[in-house]
Scaffold this active site. Structure first.
Site, PDB file in Angstrom:
ATOM      1  N   GLU A  34      86.726  -8.711 -18.196  1.00  0.00           N
ATOM      2  CA  GLU A  34      86.591  -8.662 -16.821  1.00  0.00           C
ATOM      3  C   GLU A  34      87.843  -8.519 -16.247  1.00  0.00           C
ATOM      4  OE1 GLU A  34      84.394  -7.385 -15.138  1.00  0.00           O
ATOM      5  OE2 GLU A  34      82.504  -7.766 -16.739  1.00  0.00           O
ATOM      6  N   TYR A 117      84.007 -11.412  -7.597  1.00  0.00           N
ATOM      7  CA  TYR A 117      83.522 -10.489  -8.287  1.00  0.00           C
ATOM      8  C   TYR A 117      83.530 -11.024  -9.853  1.00  0.00           C
ATOM      9  CZ  TYR A 117      83.413  -7.137 -12.015  1.00  0.00           C
ATOM     10  OH  TYR A 117      82.959  -6.458 -13.230  1.00  0.00           O
ATOM     11  N   ASP A 135      81.598  -4.705  -7.170  1.00  0.00           N
ATOM     12  CA  ASP A 135      82.791  -3.911  -7.610  1.00  0.00           C
ATOM     13  C   ASP A 135      82.669  -2.698  -6.800  1.00  0.00           C
ATOM     14  OD1 ASP A 135      81.243  -2.717  -9.060  1.00  0.00           O
ATOM     15  OD2 ASP A 135      82.351  -2.701 -10.986  1.00  0.00           O
TER      16      ASP A 135
END
Ligand code: SF4
Length: 349
Positions: A34, A117, A135
């Protein structure tokens, strides 16, 4: 709402890309992927992910590595604060959680460099906590599906879209739902969407109203700053000089050559008559071998125009200067460098 979640998951199961970080529930690997994929395309991020997993297989391995080595591994990916925070947070996981990655959204978000997020992604993918990820892909899909005009880069917009995504999430399969909604935004409801084959066409309000191109709405707040860099490539006895950037600025903790910076373009004469020049070179005898053209380097908020001066300097300067670190050419590879400098060396050494 349930219908939408169900369709998204079903679409995902038939259309998903096979990406290595999707085949793991290891929170460390999910976190790595991520962070690497923030502001980075999958094709660009993939080799970095594979390299990190191989070099630092566990959070403990990452925590133990020297920061310069981690930055060097990150070299070329940009946004270096991501790598510094990654390293810092790995040390936090070891120090505070005894090497066990925290397993709730509330704890994960306390780690350095992890925002809403990323915390939602790790909590849902690794621990099945029903926290919706929001996102760019999710903003785009939801703004079109529900025809929402609230700007996505405002506090109100973030709140509205996060609330909506959390109403939509499948409580029993939050991991699949989150993967699905992001993948759908990335593959189907793209900036140029593929509406012909979209399973939501009959309920998509933007499609019905024919205003897909105006969504999502984003306020244009970005002011691009221009910076002019003059770098000095000073060759001496099989080595050069480097400086570590320490200020809170781009490329913090990376190395570069001696630099004079200005906010507007300066001629070579102006540079040589400036106080900054005197600070670096005092009265040393200098031979200029070459000055490059302006090289343009674009960052998100900044446009950098760089010139590289290739110089040699009389022996006294080398004995007396205390500002820079002398590095032999064959040692250069262990220093983390900004992409701009790396490219220069690739072409000029
Ligand atoms: Fe996106 Fe088009 Fe599907 Fe609407 S119909 S959700 S705009 S792909």
């Amino acid at each position: 709402m349930k219908e939408i979640a169900h369709k998204l998951i079903s679409w995902y199961q038939h259309n998903k890309r096979d990406l290595p970080w999707r085949n793991t529930q290891d929170p460390y690997k999910i976190w790595l992927s991520e962070i690497i994929l923030q502001q980075t395309r999958v094709e660009q991020g993939m080799p970095y992910y594979l390299h990190f997993i191989e070099k630092y297989p566990t959070v403990l391995d990452l925590a133990k590595a020297p920061e310069e080595e981690v930055l060097r591994s990150w070299q070329g990916l940009g946004y270096y604060s991501r790598a510094r925070n990654l390293h810092f947070a790995a040390k936090e996981v070891v120090a505070i959680y005894k090497g066990q990655f925290p397993n709730t959204y509330e704890e994960i978000i306390k780690l350095k460099g992890i925002g809403e997020y990323t915390a939602a992604a790790i909590a849902s993918f690794a621990f099945k906590e029903p926290k919706a990820v929001v996102d760019g892909n999710v903003f785009r899909l939801l703004s079109r599906l529900f025809n929402i005009n609230t700007a996505i880069n405002t506090g109100a917009g973030k709140k509205e879209f996060t609330l909506l995504a959390n109403q939509l999430i499948d409580q029993s399969k939050p991991d699949l739902f989150n993967q699905a909604i992001m993948e759908f935004g990335a593959m189907q409801c793209k900036p140029k969407p593929i509406c012909d084959t979209c399973p939501f066409q009959s309920i998509c309000l933007a499609f019905e109203m024919q205003n897909i191109d105006t969504l999502p709405v984003k306020l244009n707040k970005l002011k691009i700053k221009e910076r002019y860099f003059h770098y000095f490539h000073i060759e001496h006895d099989g080595g050069i000089y480097l400086n570590r950037r320490i200020e809170k600025d781009i490329w913090q903790h990376l190395y570069e050559m001696p630099l004079i910076e200005s906010t507007s373009e300066m001629t070579e004469e102006q540079i040589m008559q400036s106080d900054a020049w005197k600070n670096i070179f005092a009265d040393a005898k200098i031979t200029i071998h070459h000055i490059s053209d302006n090289l343009k380097h674009i960052l998100t908020h900044q446009r950098i125009f760089a010139k590289f001066w290739k110089l040699s300097i009389g022996p006294e300067w080398h004995q007396n200067q205390a500002l820079y670190q002398y590095v032999k050419d064959d040692e250069l590879k262990i220093f983390p460098l900004p992409r701009l400098i790396e490219l220069y060396f690739q072409k000029n050494t």
